[in-house]
Design an enzyme around this catalytic site. Structure first.
Site, PDB file in Angstrom:
ATOM      1  N   CYS A 201     -30.235  32.193 -26.243  1.00 41.30           N
ATOM      2  CA  CYS A 201     -29.345  32.041 -25.093  1.00 41.30           C
ATOM      3  C   CYS A 201     -30.166  31.879 -23.812  1.00 41.30           C
ATOM      4  O   CYS A 201     -30.986  32.746 -23.495  1.00 41.30           O
ATOM      5  CB  CYS A 201     -28.437  33.264 -24.985  1.00 41.30           C
ATOM      6  N   CYS A 204     -29.349  35.113 -21.403  1.00 41.76           N
ATOM      7  CA  CYS A 204     -29.808  36.483 -21.636  1.00 41.76           C
ATOM      8  C   CYS A 204     -30.924  36.597 -22.666  1.00 41.76           C
ATOM      9  O   CYS A 204     -31.500  37.675 -22.829  1.00 41.76           O
ATOM     10  CB  CYS A 204     -28.635  37.362 -22.075  1.00 41.76           C
ATOM     11  N   CYS A 217     -23.124  32.817 -27.379  1.00 41.95           N
ATOM     12  CA  CYS A 217     -24.015  33.972 -27.442  1.00 41.95           C
ATOM     13  C   CYS A 217     -23.175  35.212 -27.705  1.00 41.95           C
ATOM     14  O   CYS A 217     -22.286  35.543 -26.905  1.00 41.95           O
ATOM     15  CB  CYS A 217     -24.796  34.124 -26.140  1.00 41.95           C
ATOM     16  N   CYS A 220     -24.045  38.116 -24.595  1.00 40.70           N
ATOM     17  CA  CYS A 220     -23.582  38.073 -23.201  1.00 40.70           C
ATOM     18  C   CYS A 220     -22.301  37.271 -23.010  1.00 40.70           C
ATOM     19  O   CYS A 220     -21.738  37.248 -21.914  1.00 40.70           O
ATOM     20  CB  CYS A 220     -24.679  37.522 -22.286  1.00 40.70           C
ATOM     21  N   ASP A 338     -50.952  17.268 -24.594  1.00 33.11           N
ATOM     22  CA  ASP A 338     -50.756  18.242 -25.666  1.00 33.11           C
ATOM     23  C   ASP A 338     -50.001  17.577 -26.813  1.00 33.11           C
ATOM     24  O   ASP A 338     -48.845  17.187 -26.654  1.00 33.11           O
ATOM     25  CB  ASP A 338     -49.963  19.429 -25.113  1.00 33.11           C
TER      26      ASP A 338
END
EC number: 6.3.5.13
Length: 412
Positions: A201, A204, A217, A220, A338
């Site tokens: 999430c 949260c 979620c 939350c 990268d």
């Protein structure tokens, strides 16, 4: 609607003229379109030029890690139903390139602007857009753009309280979280094939639950919002429940998703979905993407895939074996240096295809394919890869600068 263009100040006129001259010199020297250097020169002379050039335009910004160039093209074509459009159609999507594009649009009514994710909030402050289309956020150029949640947080903070209508893909939790700080959001069920950047999430940190076409979620309560537009198979469903057919010359589910977001964005400017979608059919290719070219007496389709989400969508466009595939990966500045993202791509989807590997980082890619248990051949260059591929149309998949290398080689 924005008003007619106001006369530029002498300083702004000088900046535009100098920028165009710098761009012309760059083109004459064979160093590309010149849009970036032209914009840099212009902004050096007048740092407020971008804002000045946008004052007479109804602007829509498009940002994402995948699909923003294509969506910009589709949306620009749709808005041309109502008036002249200026757009950075070649994908120069940082402030300098955007400035160069707008400098050529004094008679335009609309500005359809692709914006690099890192610069979205700043460009939005400058040009005061009427609408912003947000498609997706996934790992891309990790050395430059950093972690996806950090980028979503920058968007959330930078766009908070924006007067723009936000057209947002509700199927991407990161996009939903970023857009939730804005007062006016049009939620689109545009789909999300790549989910590996959104299992936690963004609000949260809890684990997201993903039943069927939903997500939420459990900790939350943050959840997928109710949508008013939706991609449904080969149709776009509008807020009134009407289904409008998507007929594109561009292939794949991802481009239908781009068309759905574009139709919703065009509607914010008063363009009927039927008209918008019909106009999108005119787009045959986007900066060389999806073009089929003749090279060494072979048909080669050029496909761009910059990150794991893009590779996943691209694999879905390829017919089954024995279609030969050329893979090319670079790690130059514009790609991100990268290459660890190669390990996030499920290359086993290419099992059974004759594979040729080229590019600056061909050995990195070779190691990845070896671990995936695939058979492949490393080649020195594109010519060798094409000549040694078995019969049939060849699919050439490349990341950003590798794709530009291929285009130059085939003269596209």
């Amino acid at each position: 609607m924005a008003g007619n263009a106001e006369p530029l100040s002498p300083r702004a006129k000088l900046a535009v003229t100098a920028g165009k001259a710098a761009a012309a010199v760059s083109r004459a020297a064979g160093r590309g379109s010149g849009s970036v250097i032209g914009g840099r020169v212009a902004l050096k002379l007048d740092p407020d030029l971008l804002a000045r050039l946008a004052t007479h335009l109804d602007v829509v910004l498009v940002s994402a890690t995948n699909g923003k160039t294509t969506t910009t093209r589709l949306l620009a074509e749709a808005l041309r139903a109502n008036g002249e459009v200026v757009s950075n159609a070649l994908g120069a999507n940082m402030p300098a390139g955007i400035t160069s594009a707008l400098a050529g649009g004094s008679e335009a009514r609309y500005g359809v602007i692709e914006v690099d994710e890192k610069y979205l909030a700043g460009v939005a402050r400058d040009v005061k857009p009427k609408a912003i289309a947000l498609l997706n956020l996934s790992r891309d150029q990790l050395d430059r753009a950093a972690e996806t949640r950090m980028l979503a947080e920058k968007w959330r903070e930078g766009l908070a309280g924006s007067d723009a209508v936000i057209i947002a893909n509700a199927d991407d939790p990161l996009i939903t979280w970023a857009a939730s700080s804005c007062p006016t959001v049009v939620w689109v069920a545009a789909g999300q094939e790549w989910k590996d950047d959104a299992w936690s999430c963004p609000s949260c940190g809890g684990v997201l639950q993903r039943p069927a076409e939903d997500w939420f979620c459990g900790e939350c309560g943050f959840r997928r919002p109710t949508t008013t537009w939706a991609l449904s198979g080969d149709h776009v469903i509008d807020p009134y429940g009407s289904a409008w057919p998507i007929q594109l010359q561009l292939p794949g589910r991802a481009n239908k998703s781009n068309a759905a977001v574009s139709a919703a964005a065009a509607a914010a400017f008063g363009v009927d979905p039927k008209v918008a979608l019909e106009r999108m059919y005119k787009v045959q290719a986007v900066a060389g993407r999806y073009d089929v070219v003749q090279f060494h007496d072979r048909d080669v389709r050029l496909l761009l895939a910059k990150n794991p989400a893009g590779w996943l969508e691209t694999f879905s466009l390829i017919d089954g074996p024995p279609t030969p595939v050329i893979l090319s990966v670079n790690a130059r500045g514009a790609d991100g240096t990268d290459t660890s993202w190669l390990w996030d791509v499920d290359y086993t989807r290419l099992a059974g295809h004759p594979i040729r590997v080229i590019g600056d980082r061909k050995l990195d890619l070779a190691v990845r394919l070896e671990v995936a248990g695939l058979e492949f051949q490393v080649c020195q260059d594109f010519d060798e890869a094409v000549r040694t591929s078995p019969a049939g149309r060849i699919e050439a998949i490349a990341n950003y600068t590798a794709f530009q290398d291929l285009r130059r080689r085939v003269g596209n």
